[in-house]
Design an enzyme around this catalytic site. Structure first.
Site, short mmCIF file in Angstrom:
data_model
loop_
_atom_site.label_atom_id
_atom_site.label_comp_id
_atom_site.label_asym_id
_atom_site.label_seq_id
_atom_site.Cartn_x
_atom_site.Cartn_y
_atom_site.Cartn_z
N ASP A 114 47.66 7.34 19.69
CA ASP A 114 48.17 6.04 20.09
C ASP A 114 48.63 5.32 18.82
OD1 ASP A 114 47.07 3.70 22.66
OD2 ASP A 114 48.84 3.73 21.39
C1 GLC Z 1 50.18 0.85 22.62
C2 GLC Z 1 49.44 1.36 23.83
C3 GLC Z 1 49.98 2.66 24.39
C4 GLC Z 1 51.48 2.72 24.15
C5 GLC Z 1 51.69 2.81 22.65
C6 GLC Z 1 53.18 2.88 22.27
O1 GLC Z 1 49.27 0.34 21.69
O2 GLC Z 1 48.02 1.50 23.72
O3 GLC Z 1 49.65 2.69 25.78
O4 GLC Z 1 52.02 3.86 24.79
O5 GLC Z 1 51.09 1.73 21.96
O6 GLC Z 1 53.81 1.68 22.60
#
Ligand code: GLC
Length: 743
Positions: free
Chosen positions: A263
């Site tokens: 993430d």
């Molecule tokens: C965010 C979220 C995740 C998302 C990622 C990219 O922090 O936790 O669900 O896909 O970043 O935007």
């Protein structure tokens, strides 16, 4: 490209080129506005990192991405194309209901169609991957990200997870208009302590595997090309560095062989968790856990080459990660067709086309849950209705993850009313802002709604009350602000803003026919709303066509059919609350309130205000006592449980008949009920249909004390009803079960 050529490509790459494939950069680094991301050097990135990165997050548009791809590949030493990724959660430009609303449809096939539509709009816009579906099981309405989930039940979540992956990916990623799906957030992110986002997750391995993992597995079994790590710890080890979770559970037990992406900045965050001393150690831990792509930290690009050369990280770990990334690009056909479906003309024709709007409107209609109706809905034609509330003239109903969707494409409730005959006699008033002066949403990039002076608020309120008094009935459109749910939006208070409660009280004081239309990204404490209003329709955040869909239902053109995918708590003190709980050794049973020493509260009931699976329609259904065709089965047999469902009202409607099973005694305690099947039946007034559920041995399997999914002989109860509170029950016995296989 053949597997042999792909292997050869890997061998031809330098270590630096391989490590750069594991780097994902924000789109700003390729579109020139990298200052938006802070100076490149500040982030520790070099020109070489950008020139050889493996993927991009957040760039969009056919023309723009075609240009980026062409320029990039001209310079790349091995002509390896970029992957373009983005969060397409409930639509790209045509926005359909938030996933919690999709869960309320109890129609995974509909979610599949919506995902396919989102994939088409994304693919013509140049995207290759969406960070969806989010399949975290949720039980805590304080956590703002419940809006991204399909709810509290493993079985229902599994059906939606599989359907969404199939909708995005189809059978072959090289098919036109297909994009790769990314199941997230692995694992257990939906159980943060106290509902506070990013907080510690405390789950036993048994609970993790029994309740939280099934939906991830369903998405993986449906072919999800990627999995994303979660921010939280599991057993005290951050998921993004957790070898047990990622290599033993995800890769070995669940059989996932696709790309594992971190993430946002999650590899760096295992330092802040207190799991790694520095960025170098974080690189080691994440690589050992098998994280293939580093989203936006540069830790891999800073340290992996040196760690490999110093023998601290085997080059084989880098090779396996890079090969999976190259395989994904190959599955998408990008080596032969780097821009895949990117097409400016198709972009114009497809995005927000009428077919897509129609599908978004159908999904919205089916997502609405009628929680209460004392004969005030549907609206009576020719009567004067006042549409009041901060959501009457408001386009902000597309949810906080609709990052590409635009409110300018959304119809307001007022516009939807004026398009219809009802508009002739309608009155309109905002009554109050969405948020009163006591609520500040800090740190959001987008501008909040306009602020009103006390005098303006007073005038708005009096105008609304006057119109409420004039009208035959009131539709009161209330709810959370769209930014009060989603990421980093945990709330200890789960009621609508106080300024709206004041409006409700004043309106209900002058009109006794009030239907509340409730917009929210989470279950709310709606005791006061439910007590004061004569009807309550939960509409979640319904998307681009949400307002027209609401009128479709309020007018009676379509009867509401949604069912709650997540319990509405009696109050926040009851949270986390979920229907599939364990009995405890001192279960609280009805009529035993005098028994002090039972598992109950002194001040509130155990039951939620509205239970999982609950939802009314404009008619009434009678469900007969459940019947069973035999009372004992062996593992090789099955039995059948049936009910008769009759429409005993005077309007057509759809009922979702639900099957719950209960294993009365087992080697580990079992939930008092588990959803194992459901059937939507649409009946005309007076019509009756028999609904039969087959019960097979595999439906009785659970994670036993041997950490294996298997069934055990013993007594069971089968419940069939209109929601999880049903007591319509028959008993049966399982003898001589088969071995269920690995846990
Ligand atoms: C965010 C979220 C995740 C998302 C990622 C990219 O922090 O936790 O669900 O896909 O970043 O935007």
């Amino acid at each position: 490209m053949t597997e042999q050529k792909l292997q050869q490509l890997l061998q031809d790459m330098t270590l630096e080129e391989k490590v750069n494939q594991m780097l994902q950069l924000a789109g700003g680094f390729f579109t020139g506005d990298m200052m938006a991301m802070g100076p490149m050097a500040e982030k520790g990135f070099t020109q070489e990192n950008v020139a050889q990165a493996g993927s991009v997050l957040g760039a969009l548009g056919a023309e723009k991405l075609k240009k980026i791809q062409q320029d990039f590949m001209e310079k790349h030493p091995h002509k390896i194309p970029l992957l373009f990724m983005l969060d397409v959660i409930n639509g790209l430009k045509t926005i359909y209901p938030i996933p919690l609303g999709q869960g309320a449809t109890f129609e995974p096939e509909l979610a599949e169609r919506c995902a396919q539509m989102a994939a088409k709009e994304s693919a013509v816009s140049g995207l290759h991957v969406t960070f969806s579906p989010m399949v975290d099981l949720v039980r805590d309405a304080r956590w703002g990200r419940v809006m991204e989930s399909t709810g509290e039940d493993p079985y229902l979540n599994s059906l939606f997870a599989g359907a969404m992956v199939k909708g995005y990916q189809g059978e072959d990623l090289q098919e036109p208009y297909r994009i790769a799906a990314c199941v997230k957030h692995f694992a257990g992110y939906g159980a943060p302590t106290a509902g506070r986002d990013y907080n510690t997750v405390e789950l036993s391995r048994h609970t993790l595997k029994e309740f939280y993992l099934p939906a991830y597995k369903a998405g993986i079994d449906a072919g999800a090309a990627l999995v994303m790590t979660s921010f939280n710890t599991i057993d005290g080890v951050p998921a993004t560095g957790n070898k047990w979770l990622m290599r033993k559970v995800l890769r070995e037990e669940m059989g996932f062989d696709g790309v594992l992406i971190s993430d946002w900045a999650a590899i760096e965050e295992i330092i802040y968790h207190g799991y790694c001393a520095d960025r170098k150690e974080a690189a080691v831990r994440a690589a050992q856990a098998g994280v293939d792509i580093d989203m936006m930290t540069g830790i891999y690009s800073e340290h992996l080459c040196k760690l490999v050369r110093e023998g601290e990280v085997p080059e084989a770990l880098v090779d396996e990660a890079v090969y999976r990334i190259l395989e994904l690009k190959n599955k998408l056909g990008l080596f032969e067709n780097p821009c895949k479906d990117a097409d400016e003309e198709k972009e114009k024709a497809v995005i927000l086309c009428k077919e897509h709007r129609a599908l978004a409107r159908e999904a919205a209609r089916k997502s609405f849950v009628l929680l209460k109706n004392e004969e005030v809905l549907p609206l009576q034609k020719g009567r004067k209705t006042a549409f009041i509330g901060p959501y009457v003239d408001n386009r902000n109903m597309i949810g906080s993850w609709s990052i590409v969707g635009e409110t300018k494409d959304v119809t307001t409730l007022k516009e939807a009313v004026l398009e219809r005959p009802e508009g002739e006699h309608a009155l309109f008033a905002a009554g109050c802002p969405v948020l009163g002066g006591d609520l500040k949403l800090e740190g959001f990039s987008e501008s909040m709604e306009e602020q009103y002076s006390d005098e303006e608020c007073a005038a708005m309120l009096e105008e609304a009350v006057k119109k409420a008094a004039e009208a035959d009935m009131v539709v009161l459109a209330l709810g959370e602000h769209r930014l009060q749910s989603g990421e980093a939006t945990s709330n200890a208070n789960i009621q609508i803003p106080q300024v709206q409660m004041e409006l409700l009280e004043r309106v209900c004081a002058v009109n006794d026919r009030v239907a509340v239309v409730l917009f929210s990204g989470r279950p709310l404490d709606i005791r006061a709303i439910s007590a004061r209003a004569q009807a309550v329709l939960q509409v979640w955040l319904p998307g681009t066509e949400g307002a027209r869909a609401i009128l479709d239902v309020l007018s009676g053109d379509y009867a509401p059919s949604g069912k709650l995918p997540m319990s509405f708590p009696y109050c926040v003190g009851q949270v986390p609350v979920h229907y599939n709980e364990y009995s405890t050794g001192r279960p609280h049973v009805e009529g035993k309130d005098k028994d002090r020493f039972r598992s109950k509260y002194l001040d509130i009931p155990n039951e939620p205000l509205y239970p999982f699976g609950y939802g009314l329609s404009y008619t009434r259904f009678a469900i007969s006592p459940a019947e069973i065709d035999k009372e004992t089965m062996t593992g090789a047999e099955s039995l059948h449980v049936s009910v008769k469902v009759k429409n005993v009202g005077d309007a057509a409607g759809t009922e979702t008949v639900q099957l719950y099973l209960h294993d009365i005694a087992a080697s580990v305690v079992r939930p008092v009920k588990e959803l194992k099947g459901f059937r939507k039946v649409t009946l005309a007034p007076g019509e009756e249909e028999t609904v039969t559920f087959e019960i097979r041995e595999e439906m009785l399997r659970f994670l036993t004390e041997n950490d294996r999914w298997e069934s055990e002989a013993g007594e069971f109860e089968a419940f069939v009803g209109a929601d999880s509170s049903t007591v319509n029950c028959v008993k049966f016995r399982l003898d001589a079960p088969k071995d269920g296989g690995l846990g």
